[in-house]
Design a protein around this motif. Structure first.
Motif, PDB file in Angstrom:
ATOM      1  N   SER A 136       1.083  -1.178  -0.040  1.00 31.48           N
ATOM      2  CA  SER A 136      -0.030  -0.046  -0.118  1.00 31.48           C
ATOM      3  C   SER A 136       0.564   1.306  -0.073  1.00 31.48           C
ATOM      4  O   SER A 136       2.291   1.273   0.003  1.00 31.48           O
ATOM      5  N   TYR A 137      -0.070   2.409  -0.129  1.00 30.46           N
ATOM      6  CA  TYR A 137       0.604   3.323  -0.233  1.00 30.46           C
ATOM      7  C   TYR A 137      -0.146   4.626  -0.545  1.00 30.46           C
ATOM      8  O   TYR A 137      -1.149   4.566  -0.513  1.00 30.46           O
TER       9      TYR A 137
ATOM     10  N   ARG B  90      10.990   1.205   9.065  1.00 27.86           N
ATOM     11  CA  ARG B  90      10.401   0.343  10.596  1.00 27.86           C
ATOM     12  C   ARG B  90       9.836  -0.238  10.534  1.00 27.86           C
ATOM     13  O   ARG B  90       9.022  -0.885   9.478  1.00 27.86           O
ATOM     14  N   LYS B  91      10.293  -1.856  11.037  1.00 31.70           N
ATOM     15  CA  LYS B  91      10.207  -2.951  10.683  1.00 31.70           C
ATOM     16  C   LYS B  91       9.849  -4.034  11.466  1.00 31.70           C
ATOM     17  O   LYS B  91      10.014  -3.037  13.571  1.00 31.70           O
ATOM     18  N   SER B  92       8.489  -4.201  11.762  1.00 38.98           N
ATOM     19  CA  SER B  92       8.017  -5.194  12.949  1.00 38.98           C
ATOM     20  C   SER B  92       7.785  -6.611  13.265  1.00 38.98           C
ATOM     21  O   SER B  92       7.429  -6.958  11.747  1.00 38.98           O
TER      22      SER B  92
ATOM     23  N   ILE C 154       8.132   2.278   5.374  1.00 42.01           N
ATOM     24  CA  ILE C 154       8.804   2.906   4.709  1.00 42.01           C
ATOM     25  C   ILE C 154       8.283   4.353   4.661  1.00 42.01           C
ATOM     26  O   ILE C 154       6.670   4.724   3.487  1.00 42.01           O
ATOM     27  N   SER C 155       9.060   5.205   5.203  1.00 40.93           N
ATOM     28  CA  SER C 155       8.472   6.907   5.519  1.00 40.93           C
ATOM     29  C   SER C 155       9.556   7.786   4.654  1.00 40.93           C
ATOM     30  O   SER C 155      10.684   7.228   4.728  1.00 40.93           O
ATOM     31  N   LEU C 156       9.153   8.285   3.609  1.00 42.80           N
ATOM     32  CA  LEU C 156       9.807   8.838   2.678  1.00 42.80           C
ATOM     33  C   LEU C 156       9.846  10.601   2.350  1.00 42.80           C
ATOM     34  O   LEU C 156       8.524  11.136   2.142  1.00 42.80           O
ATOM     35  N   SER C 157      10.744  11.689   2.595  1.00 46.25           N
ATOM     36  CA  SER C 157      10.346  12.965   2.618  1.00 46.25           C
ATOM     37  C   SER C 157      11.677  13.712   1.449  1.00 46.25           C
ATOM     38  O   SER C 157      12.110  12.388   0.929  1.00 46.25           O
ATOM     39  N   GLU C 158      11.874  14.142   1.416  1.00 44.13           N
ATOM     40  CA  GLU C 158      12.631  15.103   0.541  1.00 44.13           C
ATOM     41  C   GLU C 158      13.607  15.059   1.174  1.00 44.13           C
ATOM     42  O   GLU C 158      15.238  15.306   0.298  1.00 44.13           O
TER      43      GLU C 158
ATOM     44  N   THR D 289       4.148   6.819   2.577  1.00 41.22           N
ATOM     45  CA  THR D 289       4.393   6.012   2.936  1.00 41.22           C
ATOM     46  C   THR D 289       4.011   4.510   2.390  1.00 41.22           C
ATOM     47  O   THR D 289       2.770   4.755   2.104  1.00 41.22           O
ATOM     48  N   ILE D 290       4.573   3.712   2.268  1.00 39.43           N
ATOM     49  CA  ILE D 290       4.689   2.807   1.827  1.00 39.43           C
ATOM     50  C   ILE D 290       4.787   1.529   2.987  1.00 39.43           C
ATOM     51  O   ILE D 290       5.789   1.357   3.607  1.00 39.43           O
TER      52      ILE D 290
END
Length: 159
Positions: free
Chosen positions: A49-50, A85-87, A75-79, A58-59
């Motif tokens: 999901s995105y 984050r893994k769980s 996975i959170s992405l910004s410029e 966020t993926i």
């Protein structure tokens, strides 16, 4: 339709919130890890999901290890930075930011590892139908180099 959107706008331009959510997207993660001898390449291709909200991408997806244990990945992405984050069977949160060394506690089935993360290169390329990330970083334990790593992430809509 796998896409839904929520849009809020204030005519005074005080705040803006734009949310785009897509499910069943194609995710490809190619990781090259070098622990000092031969580099090892790991390729993960899956769906997930995105979400785009206020400029943050966020993926989320999950992966199975060789024993069938699940690890959830966010996975959170910004410029300016990337967070992973893994769980699950492996857990921890890694922050990749240029000019900033970060620390994380990584829990594995074999024990706890404290890593310092040094980001060497980070690039986020967002296009209409896809998203591409390139990341090069080093991991240290007890001030000793543990590994040098390169990750490429490609996100696209599922056709």
């Amino acid at each position: 339709d796998s896409t839904c959107g929520i849009f809020f706008f204030n005519l005074d331009c005080v705040w803006t919130e734009v949310i785009v959510i897509k499910h069943n997207i194609q995710i490809s993660v190619r990781s090259i890890q070098n622990f000092g001898s031969e580099p090892e390449m790991i390729l993960t291709k899956t769906t997930g999901s995105y979400c785009l909200k206020n400029g943050f991408h966020t993926i989320s997806y999950y992966e199975l290890d060789e024993y069938g244990n699940t690890t959830d990945n966010f996975i959170s992405l910004s410029e300016k930075e990337m967070q992973i984050r893994k769980s699950g069977s492996f857990s921890g949160q890694f922050v990749f930011a240029l000019d900033n060394r970060t620390e994380t506690i990584y829990l594995t089935p074999f024990g706890k590892i404290i890593f310092e993360v040094e980001t060497e290169f980070y690039n986020l390329n967002v296009q209409k139908e896809c998203l591409n990330v390139q990341l090069r970083y080093r991991l240290y334990t007890s001030n000793q180099l543990f590994s040098e790593n390169f990750i490429t992430i490609e996100i696209s809509e599922n056709n």
